[in-house]
Scaffold this motif. Structure first.
Motif, PDB file in Angstrom:
ATOM      1  N   GLY A 144      12.763  10.103   0.806  1.00  0.00           N
ATOM      2  CA  GLY A 144      13.465   8.838   0.571  1.00  0.00           C
ATOM      3  C   GLY A 144      13.020   7.743   1.516  1.00  0.00           C
ATOM      4  O   GLY A 144      13.290   6.561   1.287  1.00  0.00           O
ATOM      5  N   GLN A 145      12.328   8.124   2.603  1.00  0.00           N
ATOM      6  CA  GLN A 145      11.842   7.118   3.547  1.00  0.00           C
ATOM      7  C   GLN A 145      10.627   6.385   2.957  1.00  0.00           C
ATOM      8  O   GLN A 145       9.662   7.017   2.520  1.00  0.00           O
ATOM      9  CB  GLN A 145      11.453   7.770   4.863  1.00  0.00           C
ATOM     10  N   ALA A 146      10.703   5.047   2.956  1.00  0.00           N
ATOM     11  CA  ALA A 146       9.588   4.268   2.405  1.00  0.00           C
ATOM     12  C   ALA A 146       8.310   4.588   3.157  1.00  0.00           C
ATOM     13  O   ALA A 146       8.291   4.708   4.383  1.00  0.00           O
ATOM     14  CB  ALA A 146       9.883   2.779   2.496  1.00  0.00           C
ATOM     15  N   THR A 147       7.239   4.750   2.378  1.00  0.00           N
ATOM     16  CA  THR A 147       5.934   4.980   2.945  1.00  0.00           C
ATOM     17  C   THR A 147       5.455   3.664   3.579  1.00  0.00           C
ATOM     18  O   THR A 147       6.084   2.632   3.394  1.00  0.00           O
ATOM     19  CB  THR A 147       5.010   5.496   1.817  1.00  0.00           C
ATOM     20  N   GLU A 148       4.360   3.693   4.338  1.00  0.00           N
ATOM     21  CA  GLU A 148       3.949   2.477   5.059  1.00  0.00           C
ATOM     22  C   GLU A 148       3.279   1.484   4.106  1.00  0.00           C
ATOM     23  O   GLU A 148       2.058   1.340   4.061  1.00  0.00           O
ATOM     24  CB  GLU A 148       3.062   2.865   6.235  1.00  0.00           C
ATOM     25  N   LEU A 149       4.132   0.798   3.356  1.00  0.00           N
ATOM     26  CA  LEU A 149       3.667   0.001   2.216  1.00  0.00           C
ATOM     27  C   LEU A 149       2.764  -1.159   2.615  1.00  0.00           C
ATOM     28  O   LEU A 149       1.788  -1.445   1.921  1.00  0.00           O
ATOM     29  CB  LEU A 149       4.870  -0.489   1.410  1.00  0.00           C
ATOM     30  N   ASP A 150       3.057  -1.839   3.719  1.00  0.00           N
ATOM     31  CA  ASP A 150       2.220  -2.989   4.111  1.00  0.00           C
ATOM     32  C   ASP A 150       0.781  -2.558   4.332  1.00  0.00           C
ATOM     33  O   ASP A 150      -0.151  -3.171   3.822  1.00  0.00           O
ATOM     34  CB  ASP A 150       2.754  -3.639   5.394  1.00  0.00           C
ATOM     35  N   GLU A 151       0.639  -1.481   5.083  1.00  0.00           N
ATOM     36  CA  GLU A 151      -0.705  -1.025   5.412  1.00  0.00           C
ATOM     37  C   GLU A 151      -1.425  -0.485   4.173  1.00  0.00           C
ATOM     38  O   GLU A 151      -2.610  -0.728   3.965  1.00  0.00           O
ATOM     39  CB  GLU A 151      -0.635   0.033   6.512  1.00  0.00           C
ATOM     40  N   ILE A 152      -0.680   0.228   3.340  1.00  0.00           N
ATOM     41  CA  ILE A 152      -1.294   0.810   2.138  1.00  0.00           C
ATOM     42  C   ILE A 152      -1.665  -0.294   1.144  1.00  0.00           C
ATOM     43  O   ILE A 152      -2.732  -0.263   0.528  1.00  0.00           O
ATOM     44  CB  ILE A 152      -0.365   1.872   1.512  1.00  0.00           C
ATOM     45  N   ARG A 153      -0.817  -1.297   1.044  1.00  0.00           N
ATOM     46  CA  ARG A 153      -1.157  -2.425   0.145  1.00  0.00           C
ATOM     47  C   ARG A 153      -2.377  -3.183   0.656  1.00  0.00           C
ATOM     48  O   ARG A 153      -3.200  -3.651  -0.121  1.00  0.00           O
ATOM     49  CB  ARG A 153       0.039  -3.355  -0.008  1.00  0.00           C
ATOM     50  N   ALA A 154      -2.488  -3.285   1.977  1.00  0.00           N
ATOM     51  CA  ALA A 154      -3.669  -3.958   2.542  1.00  0.00           C
ATOM     52  C   ALA A 154      -4.942  -3.185   2.179  1.00  0.00           C
ATOM     53  O   ALA A 154      -5.963  -3.792   1.814  1.00  0.00           O
ATOM     54  CB  ALA A 154      -3.516  -4.080   4.061  1.00  0.00           C
ATOM     55  N   PRO A 179      13.888  -3.988  -1.842  1.00  0.00           N
ATOM     56  CA  PRO A 179      14.099  -2.673  -2.462  1.00  0.00           C
ATOM     57  C   PRO A 179      12.799  -2.051  -2.962  1.00  0.00           C
ATOM     58  O   PRO A 179      11.930  -2.748  -3.500  1.00  0.00           O
ATOM     59  CB  PRO A 179      15.015  -2.956  -3.652  1.00  0.00           C
ATOM     60  N   VAL A 180      12.691  -0.756  -2.769  1.00  0.00           N
ATOM     61  CA  VAL A 180      11.596   0.014  -3.350  1.00  0.00           C
ATOM     62  C   VAL A 180      11.688  -0.141  -4.872  1.00  0.00           C
ATOM     63  O   VAL A 180      12.772  -0.081  -5.437  1.00  0.00           O
ATOM     64  CB  VAL A 180      11.761   1.496  -2.920  1.00  0.00           C
ATOM     65  N   GLY A 181      10.555  -0.378  -5.506  1.00  0.00           N
ATOM     66  CA  GLY A 181      10.551  -0.596  -6.959  1.00  0.00           C
ATOM     67  C   GLY A 181       9.964  -1.943  -7.314  1.00  0.00           C
ATOM     68  O   GLY A 181       9.539  -2.163  -8.444  1.00  0.00           O
ATOM     69  N   SER A 182       9.935  -2.848  -6.330  1.00  0.00           N
ATOM     70  CA  SER A 182       9.389  -4.182  -6.600  1.00  0.00           C
ATOM     71  C   SER A 182       8.178  -4.474  -5.718  1.00  0.00           C
ATOM     72  O   SER A 182       7.741  -5.606  -5.618  1.00  0.00           O
ATOM     73  CB  SER A 182      10.466  -5.246  -6.359  1.00  0.00           C
ATOM     74  N   ILE A 183       7.638  -3.427  -5.060  1.00  0.00           N
ATOM     75  CA  ILE A 183       6.606  -3.665  -4.044  1.00  0.00           C
ATOM     76  C   ILE A 183       5.221  -3.205  -4.506  1.00  0.00           C
ATOM     77  O   ILE A 183       4.256  -3.963  -4.447  1.00  0.00           O
ATOM     78  CB  ILE A 183       7.009  -2.970  -2.718  1.00  0.00           C
ATOM     79  N   ALA A 184       5.122  -1.975  -4.990  1.00  0.00           N
ATOM     80  CA  ALA A 184       3.824  -1.454  -5.456  1.00  0.00           C
ATOM     81  C   ALA A 184       3.497  -2.036  -6.839  1.00  0.00           C
ATOM     82  O   ALA A 184       4.339  -2.679  -7.465  1.00  0.00           O
ATOM     83  CB  ALA A 184       3.896   0.071  -5.529  1.00  0.00           C
ATOM     84  N   ASP A 185       2.283  -1.775  -7.334  1.00  0.00           N
ATOM     85  CA  ASP A 185       1.939  -2.225  -8.691  1.00  0.00           C
ATOM     86  C   ASP A 185       2.878  -1.594  -9.717  1.00  0.00           C
ATOM     87  O   ASP A 185       3.341  -2.250 -10.639  1.00  0.00           O
ATOM     88  CB  ASP A 185       0.488  -1.858  -9.024  1.00  0.00           C
ATOM     89  N   MET A 186       3.116  -0.298  -9.525  1.00  0.00           N
ATOM     90  CA  MET A 186       4.116   0.402 -10.349  1.00  0.00           C
ATOM     91  C   MET A 186       4.853   1.387  -9.452  1.00  0.00           C
ATOM     92  O   MET A 186       4.241   2.002  -8.580  1.00  0.00           O
ATOM     93  CB  MET A 186       3.429   1.169 -11.495  1.00  0.00           C
TER      94      MET A 186
END
Ligand SMILES: *Cc1c(COP(=O)(O)O)cnc(C)c1O
Length: 398
Positions: A144-154, A179-186
């Motif tokens: 349930g812990q968000a993955t490191e989205l900023d770095e992965i998106r970069a 919220p998780v769900g609006s950050i990654a492509d899908m």
């Protein structure tokens, strides 16, 4: 010292509890029953209502409800265009579905190692695995812990990759307030009964991209469209629809959607209670050097799906297996999440070998998930802590 139940001592509890269970209340039941006698059992208004609700909760522009989380991952991987000859980087500690969806598309999963403290995919490991054939990343919000989205998106931006977030564990979690769900492509969700909210079975994909959304909608239902602009032979005849690609029947029923709408209205209380239990466990276990507590990153406001009890093998005389069996004998039934995906014999047959993700492999030897769910009482949580303490004391290295 108290005798362990596994050696004939008295168990900490009389009745069994296990690592997860659903919470279904009367209003959930009423919502399902009302839908069963309505005009629609499938493809009806409850599906759109659920998708609307998922958009509100996640902040995504679009949501597509499907039959389960694996179906969500499958159509997301198809919409991403993963295909033969391409590589997709996937977390190594996850449910097999996270990488099976890559295989469904004929593409090749490449396993990245985890961060040894958060247990999420390690961006540094991702970087090492990128080749000219890499097409995307499937990152799991583990526990349930968000993955490191900023770095992965970069990384995705740098290498023109598609990011699919497997948020099967993470409905209700926020990353840097979003919220998780609006950050990654899908982003893919699962509503299996052990997850935070359930539809019996169920899943969803959320996205902000209209083209991906349209593709996901088609793939959910055979690849058939009713939109003239998507047709090769457009017609405005009332009956006409056209299959423009090969899709599936991954539809959800309206009564599952009704159950989910009812469950999602309780997400805040579910989430708050899970956080309370996590705090209770963290407090107890951080005082025991024999147990390692999962690191929480400040960017993630986490609705926790799993609580990982991690043993420090240097301070204990027992194996994970012995600890696991001892806990079962105390009437607390844990589970292990997860086998590194490539340990499965199917993956072994595909040619994956042990040794590729050392942090994941070490993690796997030391963990088990202990009870964490909304209806777990304080007394039950105390029993869990008490049983863990009892077993730790028995096997503590002198
Ligand atoms: C549960 C789960 C899935 C699959 O969801 P189903 O609804 O069971 O198909 C995928 N990924 C992860 C990480 C999960 O925990």
């Amino acid at each position: 010292m108290e005798q362990l139940a596994i050696f004939g001592g008295r168990p900490v509890r009389e009745s069994r509890i296990s690592y997860g269970r659903q919470c279904i209340e009367q209003d959930d039941v009423d919502a399902v029953v009302a839908t069963l006698t309505s005009d629609y059992l499938t493809c009806g208004p409850k599906i759109e209502e659920l998708e609307q609700k998922l958009c509100e909760i996640t902040g995504a522009k679009y949501a597509v409800a499907v039959s389960n989380g694996t179906a969500a991952l499958h159509i997301a991987a198809m919409a991403a265009g993963f295909s033969q000859g391409e590589e997709v980087i996937v977390s190594s500690i996850t449910f097999a579905a996270s990488s099976n969806c890559v295989l469904y598309c004929g593409a090749h999963p490449v396993f990245a190692d985890i961060n040894p403290e958060t247990y999420n995919i390690d961006p540094a490991s991702i970087r090492k695995l990128i080749t000219s054939r890499t097409k995307g990343i499937i990152a799991v919000d583990f526990t349930g812990q968000a993955t490191e989205l900023d770095e992965i998106r970069a990384i995705c931006k740098e290498h023109d990759l598609i990011l699919i977030e497997d948020a099967a564990h993470a409905i209700g979690t926020k990353y840097k307030g979003q919220p998780v769900g609006s950050i990654a492509d899908m982003t893919c969700f699962s509503f299996h009964p052990v997850k935070t909210v359930t539809g019996g079975e169920g899943g969803a994909v959320t996205t902000n991209d209209e083209q991906l959304y349209r593709r996901l909608m088609r793939l959910r239902s055979h690849g058939i469209t009713r939109h003239q602009e998507e047709m090769v032979h457009p017609s405005d005849a009332g009956w006409y629809n056209e299959q423009v690609e090969l899709g599936y029947n991954y539809r959800m029923t309206d009564f599952q959607a009704a159950l989910l709408i009812s469950q999602l209205s309780k997400l805040q209380k579910f989430s708050a209670r899970r956080k309370e239990i996590v705090e209770k466990y963290n407090e107890a276990f951080s005082a025991m050097p024999e147990i390692a507590v999962q690191k929480e990153i400040p960017e993630s406001d986490t609705t926790r799906h799993l609580y990982i009890l991690r043993l420090n093998p240097e301070l204990l005389t027992c194996s994970r297996r012995e600890f696991f069996d001892a806990l079962c004998a105390e009437n607390i039934y844990p589970q292990v999440h997860y086998l590194p995906v490539y340990y499965h014999s199917y993956y072994e047959k595909l040619g994956y070998q042990k040794g590729i993700c050392p942090n994941a492999e070490k993690y796997y030897e030391e963990v088990m998930s202990i009870p964490l769910y909304y209806s777990l009482t304080n007394e039950e949580a105390e029993d869990v802590i008490c049983a863990v303490k009892k077993i730790v004391e028995y096997y503590r290295k002198k």
